[in-house]
Structures are given as structure tokens and as C-alpha cells.
Design a protein around this motif. Structure first.
Motif, PDB file in Angstrom:
ATOM      1  N   LEU A 119       5.021  11.653   0.368  1.00 49.17           N
ATOM      2  CA  LEU A 119       6.238  11.061  -0.185  1.00 49.17           C
ATOM      3  C   LEU A 119       6.026  10.608  -1.621  1.00 49.17           C
ATOM      4  N   SER A 120       4.868  10.001  -1.875  1.00 45.17           N
ATOM      5  CA  SER A 120       4.570   9.525  -3.229  1.00 45.17           C
ATOM      6  C   SER A 120       4.482  10.697  -4.210  1.00 45.17           C
ATOM      7  N   LEU A 121       3.828  11.777  -3.789  1.00 47.06           N
ATOM      8  CA  LEU A 121       3.685  12.937  -4.673  1.00 47.06           C
ATOM      9  C   LEU A 121       5.009  13.647  -4.910  1.00 47.06           C
ATOM     10  N   SER A 122       5.945  13.540  -3.956  1.00 48.99           N
ATOM     11  CA  SER A 122       7.230  14.232  -4.116  1.00 48.99           C
ATOM     12  C   SER A 122       8.002  13.712  -5.321  1.00 48.99           C
ATOM     13  N   PHE A 123       7.674  12.492  -5.764  1.00 51.66           N
ATOM     14  CA  PHE A 123       8.319  11.949  -6.960  1.00 51.66           C
ATOM     15  C   PHE A 123       8.122  12.866  -8.165  1.00 51.66           C
ATOM     16  N   PHE A 124       6.923  13.455  -8.273  1.00 48.52           N
ATOM     17  CA  PHE A 124       6.601  14.267  -9.449  1.00 48.52           C
ATOM     18  C   PHE A 124       7.216  15.665  -9.382  1.00 48.52           C
ATOM     19  N   ALA A 125       7.769  16.030  -8.223  1.00 49.37           N
ATOM     20  CA  ALA A 125       8.374  17.359  -8.096  1.00 49.37           C
ATOM     21  C   ALA A 125       9.653  17.465  -8.907  1.00 49.37           C
ATOM     22  N   GLY A 126      10.280  16.329  -9.182  1.00 55.33           N
ATOM     23  CA  GLY A 126      11.580  16.326  -9.846  1.00 55.33           C
ATOM     24  C   GLY A 126      11.572  16.911 -11.245  1.00 55.33           C
ATOM     25  N   ARG A 127      10.410  16.937 -11.896  1.00 53.25           N
ATOM     26  CA  ARG A 127      10.380  17.495 -13.255  1.00 53.25           C
ATOM     27  C   ARG A 127      10.657  18.999 -13.239  1.00 53.25           C
ATOM     28  N   TYR A 128      10.466  19.618 -12.076  1.00 57.49           N
ATOM     29  CA  TYR A 128      10.716  21.051 -11.954  1.00 57.49           C
ATOM     30  C   TYR A 128      12.074  21.350 -11.313  1.00 57.49           C
ATOM     31  N   VAL A 129      12.824  20.293 -10.967  1.00 55.53           N
ATOM     32  CA  VAL A 129      14.129  20.473 -10.328  1.00 55.53           C
ATOM     33  C   VAL A 129      15.209  20.009 -11.292  1.00 55.53           C
ATOM     34  N   THR A 130      15.957  20.943 -11.812  1.00 60.15           N
ATOM     35  CA  THR A 130      17.022  20.592 -12.752  1.00 60.15           C
ATOM     36  C   THR A 130      18.396  20.973 -12.231  1.00 60.15           C
ATOM     37  N   LYS A 131      18.438  21.963 -11.356  1.00 63.29           N
ATOM     38  CA  LYS A 131      19.715  22.375 -10.768  1.00 63.29           C
ATOM     39  C   LYS A 131      19.444  23.019  -9.416  1.00 63.29           C
ATOM     40  N   GLY A 132      20.538  23.352  -8.711  1.00 67.26           N
ATOM     41  CA  GLY A 132      20.373  23.954  -7.391  1.00 67.26           C
ATOM     42  C   GLY A 132      19.766  22.996  -6.394  1.00 67.26           C
ATOM     43  N   LEU A 133      20.185  21.720  -6.441  1.00 64.95           N
ATOM     44  CA  LEU A 133      19.573  20.707  -5.581  1.00 64.95           C
ATOM     45  C   LEU A 133      19.773  21.015  -4.100  1.00 64.95           C
ATOM     46  N   LEU A 134      20.948  21.537  -3.740  1.00 65.87           N
ATOM     47  CA  LEU A 134      21.206  21.841  -2.337  1.00 65.87           C
ATOM     48  C   LEU A 134      20.284  22.964  -1.845  1.00 65.87           C
ATOM     49  N   ILE A 135      20.069  23.951  -2.685  1.00 65.72           N
ATOM     50  CA  ILE A 135      19.162  25.047  -2.328  1.00 65.72           C
ATOM     51  C   ILE A 135      17.743  24.524  -2.156  1.00 65.72           C
ATOM     52  N   VAL A 136      17.323  23.635  -3.058  1.00 65.22           N
ATOM     53  CA  VAL A 136      15.978  23.048  -2.974  1.00 65.22           C
ATOM     54  C   VAL A 136      15.808  22.303  -1.649  1.00 65.22           C
ATOM     55  N   ALA A 137      16.836  21.538  -1.247  1.00 60.06           N
ATOM     56  CA  ALA A 137      16.764  20.776   0.004  1.00 60.06           C
ATOM     57  C   ALA A 137      16.667  21.707   1.209  1.00 60.06           C
ATOM     58  N   ILE A 138      17.451  22.776   1.217  1.00 60.90           N
ATOM     59  CA  ILE A 138      17.427  23.706   2.346  1.00 60.90           C
ATOM     60  C   ILE A 138      16.100  24.461   2.412  1.00 60.90           C
ATOM     61  N   VAL A 139      15.594  24.889   1.258  1.00 60.51           N
ATOM     62  CA  VAL A 139      14.291  25.553   1.218  1.00 60.51           C
ATOM     63  C   VAL A 139      13.197  24.592   1.671  1.00 60.51           C
ATOM     64  N   GLY A 140      13.310  23.310   1.251  1.00 55.92           N
ATOM     65  CA  GLY A 140      12.351  22.303   1.681  1.00 55.92           C
ATOM     66  C   GLY A 140      12.341  22.153   3.187  1.00 55.92           C
ATOM     67  N   LEU A 141      13.520  22.219   3.803  1.00 64.20           N
ATOM     68  CA  LEU A 141      13.618  22.120   5.264  1.00 64.20           C
ATOM     69  C   LEU A 141      12.951  23.320   5.931  1.00 64.20           C
ATOM     70  N   MET A 142      13.154  24.507   5.364  1.00 58.35           N
ATOM     71  CA  MET A 142      12.495  25.702   5.886  1.00 58.35           C
ATOM     72  C   MET A 142      10.972  25.559   5.812  1.00 58.35           C
ATOM     73  N   ILE A 143      10.479  25.052   4.681  1.00 61.17           N
ATOM     74  CA  ILE A 143       9.034  24.852   4.511  1.00 61.17           C
ATOM     75  C   ILE A 143       8.515  23.828   5.522  1.00 61.17           C
ATOM     76  N   GLU A 144       9.293  22.753   5.749  1.00 56.97           N
ATOM     77  CA  GLU A 144       8.892  21.769   6.765  1.00 56.97           C
ATOM     78  C   GLU A 144       8.710  22.432   8.129  1.00 56.97           C
ATOM     79  N   GLY A 145       9.648  23.313   8.480  1.00 52.51           N
ATOM     80  CA  GLY A 145       9.544  23.999   9.763  1.00 52.51           C
ATOM     81  C   GLY A 145       8.274  24.829   9.858  1.00 52.51           C
ATOM     82  N   LEU A 146       7.961  25.577   8.797  1.00 58.47           N
ATOM     83  CA  LEU A 146       6.756  26.405   8.796  1.00 58.47           C
ATOM     84  C   LEU A 146       5.498  25.544   8.881  1.00 58.47           C
ATOM     85  N   LEU A 147       5.507  24.400   8.200  1.00 60.28           N
ATOM     86  CA  LEU A 147       4.347  23.502   8.219  1.00 60.28           C
ATOM     87  C   LEU A 147       4.165  22.860   9.592  1.00 60.28           C
TER      88      LEU A 147
END
Length: 423
Positions: free
Chosen positions: A286-314
Motif C-alpha cells: 500500500l505504501s509503495l502504491s503511492f509512487f505509482a501515481g507518477r505514471y498514471v495521468t489518464k485512463g484511471l478506470l482502465i488502470v483500476a480494472i487492470v489492477g483488479l485483474m493483476i490481483e486475481g493472477l497474484l
């Protein structure tokens, strides 16, 4: 969203820096009590059922009181609601001091319920106060900071709470929690929080024009706030997906809350140290996820859905892992993906809804999410009587990936339909 950006926000947005600090102190104090309550229950009863009840009563208030907190936050000054809930929880936190035997467990359960009730009201009001304190361009950075705060609370709160409870006894932890409420209330008192407004955020949206929505909302707020909420949600594909996320994901998320301890103790034979290590891994992610925002400028909904897919795989990877260290690293990545997605979703809610409706929306999301999470945890306990933990964990991961595909499909179909209607 880098380190310097965060410092700049704290310097420029003094109100948010106080809100952040108050949330950090509140969270760590709450962890103190959580650890101390579990230790006290086991010390007095040695009963797993008693532990389950003490955890369960902390989820019950969210069903009814989180929406109430949202309604209060839309009608009364949010600053004073937060102060009141902090101050009123001080005597409740001290109530645990009188629990000295099994005959006083009812007092422990009642105090746990009341503390959770205060948090259920406080949480949506606090979250909906964020957009009033920062600029809209800073929302994603700030929501990343919120994930960083949650990670610090998870690591520092559980660790220091365990140390305090072990060295000085549970009573010291309860007193420190009471003090944390007072300190947090004092910090919030110093915030110059703007009054609720009826403005609609002027972000670019794939829905009706801001002027049209504002007219609809203003008219409906005078008669029926829930009807106004329905207008907003029905006009925003983004909000529809977010509500779908909050309805479906918690139904599975409770499984992992139970499995994380089962994995540590039964599958890896790491005992309490293993449980603490896995929770620390979640805090680190959770703490490291703070630094991910520098690479997220748009497409926030897509990022969230892809993140959920990655959670499932993990989650599926964790379920088949045979090495503790690998599982530890996978939990860091899992929490990193979840924290990044949560920051994106919170930012989207703040951008897509009028200021006065945000307490209501966050209250509903909190009520739905925590209620389903509690039911999911009960279901996990029952399923583990019949299903192998690793099999259950793999099924949970597959479910997460399935939900991500479902939400992505819904977004694609609805977006195409909107484009066709406009054409």
C-alpha cells in the motif's frame, strides 16, 4: 506523483496535511485497540468464537451508520462531525479498561461496536472532505497519499500496538487510543474547511454537460437526495462500474482476509510471526502504491480494472506458492496493485460527483463494501471446513480476474452504446 509533489501538497494545502496527520494518528490508535482487544479476548477466554464475535461486531455498524454519516455530511459542517465522533469515542475507548473477566465480555463487545459505529460515520465524512481541501489536479496524488497512510497504519499500528500490549499490557493500548482521538480532534479543529457547496466538478466526463447535471441535481436535492444520486449514477458509466466493483469485489475479498492467516500458520508453518509478516507485506505494498501515481495521468478506470485483474493472477499465484518468501513478495505486489486501483477509484468518485453528494456516495460505498466483506469472512470460515485453503484461494483469484473481465466488458459495451446514441 513523486515524493517532492507530496511535500509540495503538504506545504501548500495545510488543511489536508492536518487531515492526513489526524487520519494517521486515528488509524494507529485504532490498530492499538484492535491488537489489544484480540490479546485480551484470548487471555480471558482462549476462545476462537469470542475472537470471531469481537471482529464481527466491528463490521455490523457500517450497514446502517455509514449511509447516515453520508447524509449528515451533506447537511452539517463536516469538520464538526469529525470532531464530535472523535471526542465521543474517547470514553468508549476507555471502557475496555473495565473488562477484567469473562463476565465483562459484553462490555468489550459493546465498546467494539460503538467504536466501529463512530468510524462508520467518520470515514465517509472525512473522505468527502478531501476535495474541499485540495485542487482537483491534486486529487490523484492525494488519494495515493491516502493509500500510503493506510500502509503506514497497517505496519506501524499493528507493530507498535503489539509491542505496547505485550510490554505494558492491553490497558496501556486502550489509553493511548483514547489519547489519539483527542489529538486527532485537535488537529481537525485547526482546519479551515470550506462549507458544503452545490457545485458540480468541472472535469471532462462522457456524460451530460455539467450545467445540465447541475440543474437536475439542484432540482432533485430539494425533494429527494437519493433520486438525485440515481440521476448522477445513471448518467455516468464510470460510477456504474465503480458501484459494480464495490458490489462484487468485497464478496470475494473477505476470503483473503481469512486465508492470509491460514496460509501463514497452516500452509507455511510460520506461526504468529508469519501472520505479522504477511500483514506487513500488505502495508508495504500500500505504501509503495503511492509512487505509482507518477505514471498514471489518464485512463484511471482502465488502470483500476487492470489492477483488479493483476490481483486475481497474484492470488492464484499465492495459492500455489510453496515458499514463504515468494508468498511474502507476492502479497506486496498484490497490495501494490490494490492500492493503486483504490486511489484511481476514489479519485474518479471525487471527480464525477458534486461536492454535496460525495458524503452520501462514500457512505453508501462504505456500507456496501464493509457489509459484504463481513459476510464474505463468515462464508470463508464456513467454506474452510469443507474446502482446502489453497483451492479456495485459487478460486478467489479466478473470481477477481472474472470480475475484471466483466467490468471491462460492461465499460466497453456501454461506451459504444453512448457513442452510437450521440451519433
Amino acid at each position: 506523483m513523486g515524493h517532492q509533489t507530496a511535500i509540495a501538497i503538504f506545504k501548500a494545502q495545510k488543511g489536508y496535511s492536518r487531515l492526513f496527520t489526524a487520519g494517521l494518528i486515528n488509524g494507529i490508535g485504532d490498530r492499538f485497540t484492535s491488537v489489544a482487544v484480540l490479546a485480551l479476548v484470548l487471555q480471558l477466554t482462549g476462545s476462537g468464537m469470542a475472537v470471531g464475535i469481537s471482529l464481527g461486531v466491528r463490521l455490523l455498524p457500517y450497514l446502517f451508520l455509514a449511509p447516515l454519516g453520508g447524509v449528515l455530511g451533506s447537511k452539517f459542517p463536516r469538520k464538526y462531525i469529525m470532531i464530535a465522533t472523535d471526542v465521543l469515542r474517547v470514553p468508549v475507548a476507555l471502557t475496555f479498561l473495565w473488562v477484567d473477566g469473562e463476565d465483562k465480555l459484553w462490555l468489550l463487545y459493546m465498546a467494539s461496536f460503538l467504536l466501529a459505529a463512530g468510524e462508520a460515520i467518520y470515514s465517509p465524512v472525512r473522505k468527502s472532505s478531501i476535495p474541499l481541501l485540495v485542487t482537483k489536479n491534486s486529487l490523484l496524488t492525494v488519494n495515493g497519499l491516502e493509500q500510503l497512510m493506510s500502509g503506514c497504519v497497517l505496519i506501524l499500528g499493528a507493530l507498535s500496538g503489539g509491542i505496547v500490549s505485550m510490554w505494558f499490557g492491553p490497558k496501556a493500548a486502550f489509553v493511548m487510543n483514547a489519547i489519539s482521538f483527542l489529538v486527532a480532534a485537535r488537529l481537525i479543529y485547526g482546519i479551515d474547511l470550506p462549507q458544503n457547496t452545490n457545485r458540480v466538478n468541472e472535469d471532462k466526463r462522457k456524460i451530460d454537460s455539467p450545467e445540465k447535471i447541475k440543474t437536475k441535481v439542484d432540482r432533485q436535492q430539494k425533494t429527494n437526495k437519493m433520486h438525485a444520486l440515481w440521476i448522477i449514477i445513471s448518467g455516468s458509466i464510470t460510477l456504474q462500474v465503480i458501484f459494480g466493483y464495490e458490489l462484487l469485489v468485497p464478496m470475494l475479498n473477505g476470503l483473503d482476509n481469512v486465508l492470509i492467516s491460514v496460509y501463514a500458520v497452516q500452509e507455511f508453518q510460520a506461526g504468529d510471526i508469519g501472520v505479522g509478516a504477511f500483514y506487513a507485506a500488505l502495508g508495504i505494498g500500500l505504501s509503495l502504491s503511492f509512487f505509482a501515481g507518477r505514471y498514471v495521468t489518464k485512463g484511471l478506470l482502465i488502470v483500476a480494472i487492470v489492477g483488479l485483474m493483476i490481483e486475481g493472477l497474484l492470488l492464484m499465484s499465492i495459492s500455489i506458492s510453496n515458499h514463504f518468501v515468494i508468498a511474502f513478495l507476492l502479497y506486496i505486489l498484490l497490495s501494490f496493485a490494490g492500492g493503486t486501483g483504490n486511489a484511481c477509484l476514489d479519485t474518479l468518485v471525487m471527480r464525477e460527483t458534486p461536492s454535496t453528494m460525495q458524503p452520501v456516495i462514500f457512505g453508501l460505498l462504505s456500507a456496501v463494501g464493509n457489509t459484504l466483506l463481513g459476510l464474505s469472512m463468515l462464508l470463508a470460515g464456513w467454506l474452510l471446513e469443507w474446502v482446502d485453503p489453497r483451492t479456495l484461494g485459487f478460486a478467489e483469484g479466478a473470481g477477481f480476474s472474472g470480475i475484471a473481465i466483466l467490468l471491462a466488458g460492461y465499460t466497453f459495451v456501454r461506451s459504444k452504446k453512448k457513442e452510437t446514441q450521440r451519433a
